[in-house]
Design a protein around this motif. Structure first.
Motif, short mmCIF file in Angstrom:
data_model
loop_
_atom_site.label_atom_id
_atom_site.label_comp_id
_atom_site.label_asym_id
_atom_site.label_seq_id
_atom_site.Cartn_x
_atom_site.Cartn_y
_atom_site.Cartn_z
N UNK A 75 0.83 -1.21 0.00
CA UNK A 75 0.00 0.00 0.00
C UNK A 75 0.86 1.25 0.00
N UNK A 76 1.96 1.23 0.75
CA UNK A 76 2.84 2.41 0.78
C UNK A 76 3.55 2.61 -0.54
N UNK A 77 3.98 1.51 -1.18
CA UNK A 77 4.57 1.63 -2.52
C UNK A 77 3.56 2.26 -3.48
N UNK A 78 2.31 1.82 -3.37
CA UNK A 78 1.26 2.37 -4.23
C UNK A 78 1.07 3.86 -3.97
N UNK A 100 3.19 5.88 -2.77
CA UNK A 100 4.41 6.56 -3.20
C UNK A 100 4.44 6.80 -4.71
N UNK A 101 3.79 5.92 -5.45
CA UNK A 101 3.78 6.04 -6.91
C UNK A 101 2.70 6.98 -7.43
N UNK A 102 1.72 7.29 -6.61
CA UNK A 102 0.62 8.14 -7.05
C UNK A 102 0.96 9.60 -6.80
N UNK A 109 0.51 12.08 -0.56
CA UNK A 109 1.64 12.63 0.20
C UNK A 109 2.80 11.65 0.28
N UNK A 110 3.98 12.19 0.40
CA UNK A 110 5.21 11.41 0.48
C UNK A 110 5.17 10.44 1.67
N UNK A 111 5.65 9.23 1.44
CA UNK A 111 5.68 8.23 2.51
C UNK A 111 6.99 7.46 2.54
#
Length: 121
Positions: A83-86, A88-90, A94-96
């Motif tokens: 979910x965090x990779x997702x 991060x790609x959108x 916000x930055x994660x």
């Protein structure tokens, strides 16, 4: 009243997953404020579940049960990473990166604990 950090000061993985859960709650709230409800919910559930499963492992009935509970924590960590990779790609999310870095460290520690426990069993 004793705090979580005071009670578990000698348990690095519990402290790390608790701090991670706190950061996940803040990130999920940020996502919600930007009306990103679906991913906020996914990140919140899996991200806070990691620490809850690590905490549950502390009361395992056997070493096998301990490893099993930590493997569940690993699965939750893997899902959270997805979910965090997702996020991060959108572009509109916000930055994660800081959460991904924290999670990478948690995954390494969990892997080490599981491997060591299995080897010593």
């Amino acid at each position: 009243m004793i705090t979580f950090n005071e009670k578990y000061k000698n348990n690095a993985i519990l402290l790390k997953t608790f701090e991670f859960a706190k950061n996940i709650v803040v990130y999920a709230e940020l996502l919600e404020s930007k009306r990103k409800f679906v991913l906020a919910n996914q990140v919140l559930k899996s991200g806070t579940s990691i620490g809850a499963n690590v905490k549950e492992a502390q009361n395992a009935e056997s070493k096998a049960d301990f490893v099993h509970k930590l493997k569940i924590a690993m699965k939750e960590a893997d899902e959270t990473e997805f979910w965090l990779f997702l996020c991060n790609e959108l572009e509109s999310y916000p930055d994660c990166i800081f959460l991904l870095n924290e999670l990478s460290e948690i995954l390494k520690i969990l892997n080490k604990i599981i491997a060591t426990t299995k080897r010593n069993n």
